[in-house]
Structures are given as structure tokens and as C-alpha cells.
Design a protein around this motif. Structure first.
Motif, PDB file in Angstrom:
ATOM      1  N   VAL A  89       3.341   1.547  -3.576  1.00 29.41           N
ATOM      2  CA  VAL A  89       2.665   0.389  -4.168  1.00 29.41           C
ATOM      3  C   VAL A  89       1.249   0.284  -3.615  1.00 29.41           C
ATOM      4  CG1 VAL A  89       2.676  -2.128  -4.376  1.00 29.41           C
ATOM      5  CG2 VAL A  89       4.813  -0.847  -4.593  1.00 29.41           C
ATOM      6  N   ASP A  90       1.114   0.516  -2.313  1.00 26.15           N
ATOM      7  CA  ASP A  90      -0.222   0.537  -1.695  1.00 26.15           C
ATOM      8  C   ASP A  90      -1.106   1.599  -2.348  1.00 26.15           C
ATOM      9  OD1 ASP A  90      -0.992  -1.354   0.101  1.00 26.15           O
ATOM     10  OD2 ASP A  90      -0.367  -0.275   1.890  1.00 26.15           O
ATOM     11  N   ASP A  91      -0.548   2.799  -2.534  1.00 23.65           N
ATOM     12  CA  ASP A  91      -1.307   3.879  -3.162  1.00 23.65           C
ATOM     13  C   ASP A  91      -1.747   3.496  -4.569  1.00 23.65           C
ATOM     14  OD1 ASP A  91      -0.984   5.512  -0.934  1.00 23.65           O
ATOM     15  OD2 ASP A  91       0.817   6.473  -1.717  1.00 23.65           O
ATOM     16  N   LEU A  93      -2.225   0.500  -5.808  1.00 24.30           N
ATOM     17  CA  LEU A  93      -3.277  -0.519  -5.762  1.00 24.30           C
ATOM     18  C   LEU A  93      -4.634   0.095  -5.425  1.00 24.30           C
ATOM     19  CD1 LEU A  93      -1.406  -3.442  -3.942  1.00 24.30           C
ATOM     20  CD2 LEU A  93      -2.057  -3.333  -6.359  1.00 24.30           C
ATOM     21  N   LYS A  94      -4.641   1.077  -4.506  1.00 20.33           N
ATOM     22  CA  LYS A  94      -5.900   1.730  -4.149  1.00 20.33           C
ATOM     23  C   LYS A  94      -6.486   2.485  -5.335  1.00 20.33           C
ATOM     24  CE  LYS A  94      -4.613   2.338   0.703  1.00 20.33           C
ATOM     25  NZ  LYS A  94      -4.113   3.290   1.724  1.00 20.33           N
ATOM     26  N   ILE A  95      -5.636   3.203  -6.047  1.00 20.42           N
ATOM     27  CA  ILE A  95      -6.110   3.971  -7.197  1.00 20.42           C
ATOM     28  C   ILE A  95      -6.611   3.040  -8.291  1.00 20.42           C
ATOM     29  CG2 ILE A  95      -5.377   5.499  -9.070  1.00 20.42           C
ATOM     30  CD1 ILE A  95      -3.435   6.800  -7.058  1.00 20.42           C
ATOM     31  N   ARG A  96      -5.852   1.995  -8.578  1.00 21.11           N
ATOM     32  CA  ARG A  96      -6.259   1.051  -9.636  1.00 21.11           C
ATOM     33  C   ARG A  96      -7.553   0.341  -9.284  1.00 21.11           C
ATOM     34  NH1 ARG A  96      -2.524  -4.033 -11.136  1.00 21.11           N
ATOM     35  NH2 ARG A  96      -3.463  -4.737  -9.178  1.00 21.11           N
ATOM     36  N   SER A  97      -7.691  -0.026  -7.994  1.00 20.79           N
ATOM     37  CA  SER A  97      -8.912  -0.713  -7.570  1.00 20.79           C
ATOM     38  C   SER A  97     -10.135   0.182  -7.747  1.00 20.79           C
ATOM     39  CB  SER A  97      -8.784  -1.142  -6.104  1.00 20.79           C
ATOM     40  OG  SER A  97      -9.988  -1.690  -5.622  1.00 20.79           O
ATOM     41  N   SER A 105      -6.955  -3.850  -3.155  1.00 21.26           N
ATOM     42  CA  SER A 105      -6.926  -2.423  -2.861  1.00 21.26           C
ATOM     43  C   SER A 105      -5.733  -2.033  -1.988  1.00 21.26           C
ATOM     44  CB  SER A 105      -8.221  -1.998  -2.153  1.00 21.26           C
ATOM     45  OG  SER A 105      -8.364  -2.697  -0.926  1.00 21.26           O
ATOM     46  N   GLU A 106      -4.906  -3.001  -1.600  1.00 25.68           N
ATOM     47  CA  GLU A 106      -3.738  -2.683  -0.779  1.00 25.68           C
ATOM     48  C   GLU A 106      -2.820  -3.888  -0.701  1.00 25.68           C
ATOM     49  OE1 GLU A 106      -5.086  -1.774   3.118  1.00 25.68           O
ATOM     50  OE2 GLU A 106      -6.090  -3.689   3.411  1.00 25.68           O
ATOM     51  N   LEU A 107      -1.593  -3.638  -0.245  1.00 25.99           N
ATOM     52  CA  LEU A 107      -0.664  -4.732   0.031  1.00 25.99           C
ATOM     53  C   LEU A 107      -1.121  -5.491   1.262  1.00 25.99           C
ATOM     54  CD1 LEU A 107       2.925  -3.220  -0.444  1.00 25.99           C
ATOM     55  CD2 LEU A 107       1.880  -5.021  -1.825  1.00 25.99           C
ATOM     56  N   LEU A 108      -0.945  -6.791   1.240  1.00 25.06           N
ATOM     57  CA  LEU A 108      -1.252  -7.583   2.420  1.00 25.06           C
ATOM     58  C   LEU A 108      -0.150  -7.394   3.457  1.00 25.06           C
ATOM     59  CD1 LEU A 108      -2.366 -10.914   0.689  1.00 25.06           C
ATOM     60  CD2 LEU A 108      -3.822  -9.050   1.532  1.00 25.06           C
ATOM     61  N   ALA A 109      -0.507  -7.546   4.724  1.00 29.75           N
ATOM     62  CA  ALA A 109       0.469  -7.381   5.805  1.00 29.75           C
ATOM     63  C   ALA A 109       1.648  -8.330   5.633  1.00 29.75           C
ATOM     64  CB  ALA A 109      -0.204  -7.615   7.153  1.00 29.75           C
ATOM     65  N   ARG A 110       1.380  -9.542   5.179  1.00 29.63           N
ATOM     66  CA  ARG A 110       2.466 -10.511   5.010  1.00 29.63           C
ATOM     67  C   ARG A 110       3.388 -10.157   3.844  1.00 29.63           C
ATOM     68  NH1 ARG A 110      -2.095 -13.645   3.321  1.00 29.63           N
ATOM     69  NH2 ARG A 110      -2.046 -14.176   1.097  1.00 29.63           N
TER      70      ARG A 110
END
Length: 307
Positions: A89-91, A93-97, A105-110
Motif C-alpha cells: 500500500v505504501d508503494d 501511494l508513492k507511485i500514485r503521488s 506519498s505513504e501510509l501514516l505511522a498511526r
């Protein structure tokens, strides 16, 4: 089947690189990072997706036909997949951003940590009774589950922080898993998949691993050491990931409490790359591999030299 996995990983990663370049799925590079990394802007990321796929495509038929171990292996594989999805999911978000210039651009820590702890808890619940040895004398079932949850989450994040240099995490992971090749089919297949990936990730990298790959690696390492070796041997073999995550914790704590940084940059591999230290990227990678090799050799000796 390791040869098949390595070749399949090599093919899928190569195909992924071509598709990524054609679609512009490149990664942004930190502007405050090492200046030598600026030329990597636009390099495809999420290379962990194809090698995790290669691992799964080979493992699942083997398991279903009774040729890839018992329930321990299934637990390790499913945990790696679940952790990999979180990283994936992080990956995404980075690609889409990068593609759209909008959104996170990434998942939040929370968001990320609760998901990791949930997966770690499920792993611990099923893994504790499957371990080939007593985990911690006197801990009891509840204590074992708490310990294994923390080990799993810690391992995933430690291996994730070890990424960032061409070939670094892939090489470290292969070395850390070597003592378990004959014990854990998932570990053996992951080593093979990483060999196929490193063909493209070696300096200068044509693809970055991304979070799906690093999360899956951390999960396999934790699962295999817990179920086949000894939970306390993992931080010895994985000394580089342990130091990487500790360097981040120390850096953040020092800056918040004292307003000063301990390292030039964190994680620690970037500290050595900093212009004031001046190690070339390839030197950092090779020296970290050597440290991992010495630490893993010690673990092998502690295991009695068994394969």
C-alpha cells in the motif's frame, strides 16, 4: 525449486522494470539525502512485488502437494504476504503521488503500526505452539505471544530501514537466512527470489525494492528464526537491520530531547555516505554485507553448525 524461483523472479522483475519505465512508475529521491542519490530520481520502485509473487507462485503448489513443509511454513508465508500487502500500500501511494502529483506519498505511522501489530499478533498466536523449542522459560503462553508479536513487528521495521542503498537489503537478507535454508522452504525460496531481484538491484540499481519486499523479508526472517532456530539469535544475525532501526530511534529521540542529531543522517547507512564521512555507496553495501556474514557465521556456530 530454488533455481526455478530464481529464474522466475529474474523474469518477473525484469518485466516489471520494463513496464515501470514505460509508465513512469519512478520513485522520488530525498533532496536532503546523499547528493550522489539524486541521479536515481525516477528509478522504478516496488520491485519487491514481482519477487514476492515469484516466491508465492512456487511455494503454494509445493505446499498443497506436501512438498514444502508443514503448518510452520504456511504461517511464515501468510505472515510475509500480509506484511507485504501493508508495505505494498505504501508503494502504491508513492507511485500514485509521483504520477499524479496529488495525494499522500505513504501510509501514516498511526495507520501502519496498528496493521503491523495485528498481523504480528495473529502470527504470534499460531506460531507460539508450533515453535520447535521453548521460547522463553517461564514466560507462559501469553508472554510468548506478546514477545513474538514484538519480534515480528520489530523485524519488519528493522529490515525496512535497512533498505535505501543498491543491493544492500537483498544481500543482507540472503546472508541472514543462510543458516535456515535446509530447515525452512520459504526461507530457501526467498533467497532464490532475492538472487533474481539482485540482478536488477545491484549498483547501479535499475529498480528499488520498495516496502512490500522489505516487509516480506522481515516477516520471513522473524518467522523462520522463531520457528526453527531461536528468537534470540535473530538480532545477532540481523545486526545490520537492528543497528539501522536503532539509529533512527536514537536520531529522532536526540533531536526531540536535545535539539541535536547524533548521526549525519539516519538510517545509519546514509551516515556513512554523508560527505563528511565519504564512503562510496558500494563500500557501505559491501562492508555491511561483511558484518552480516560474520554475525551470521556466529549464529551458525551457536546453532551447532547444523544446516
Amino acid at each position: 525449486m530454488m533455481v526455478v524461483t530464481a529464474l522466475l523472479s529474474w523474469f518477473l522483475v525484469g518485466l516489471f522494470v520494463r513496464m515501470s519505465r514505460a509508465r513512469g512508475w519512478g520513485q522520488r529521491v530525498r533532496q536532503d539525502g546523499p547528493q550522489t542519490h539524486l541521479v536515481k530520481e525516477g528509478t522504478p520502485t516496488a520491485g519487491g512485488v514481482p519477487f514476492v509473487l515469484a516466491l508465492s507462485v512456487v511455494f503454494l503448489p509445493l505446499y498443497l502437494t506436501g512438498n514444502a513443509g508443514g503448518p510452520r511454513e504456511l504461517v511464515i508465508w501468510l505472515t510475509a504476504l500480509a506484511m507485504g500487502v501493508i508495505g505494498g500500500v505504501d508503494d502504491l501511494l508513492k507511485i500514485r503521488s509521483r504520477m499524479t502529483g496529488r495525494g499522500r506519498s505513504e501510509l501514516l505511522a498511526r495507520e501502519k503500526f496498528p496493521l503491523q501489530f495485528l498481523v504480528g499478533l495473529v502470527f504470534a498466536y499460531f506460531a507460539a505452539p508450533l515453535a520447535s523449542h521453548e521460547l522463553v522459560p517461564g514466560f507462559g503462553p501469553v508472554g510468548d505471544v506478546i514477545l513474538l508479536t514484538l519480534v515480528m513487528v520489530g523485524s519488519v521495521n528493522a529490515f525496512n530501514f535497512t533498505d535505501g542503498l543498491d543491493g544492500l537489503l537483498g544481500g543482507v537478507a540472503i546472508i541472514v537466512l543462510l543458516p535456515l535454508l535446509a530447515l525452512s522452504p520459504v526461507s530457501a525460496l526467498l533467497v532464490a527470489a532475492l538472487l533474481g531481484f539482485l540482478w536488477f538491484n545491484a549498483h547501479p540499481a535499475r529498480v528499488f525494492m520498495g516496502d512490500m519486499g522489505s516487509h516480506a523479508i522481515g516477516a520471513v526472517a522473524a518467522g523462520a528464526y522463531v520457528l526453527y532456530a531461536d528468537v534470540w539469535l535473530l538480532p545477532i544475525a540481523a545486526i545490520i537491520p537492528v543497528v539501522a532501526v536503532l539509529s533512527v530511534v536514537i536520531q529522532v529521540a536526540s533531536f526531540k530531547l536535545r535539539g541535536k542529531r547524533v548521526f549525519k543522517m539516519s538510517p545509519i547507512q546514509h551516515h556513512f555516505e554523508h560527505k563528511d564521512i565519504g564512503w562510496p555507496e558500494t563500500h557501505v553495501t559491501m562492508r555491511f554485507w561483511m558484518v552480516s556474514a560474520v554475525a551470521t557465521a556466529l549464529v551458525w556456530w551457536l546453532l551447532g553448525g547444523r544446516p
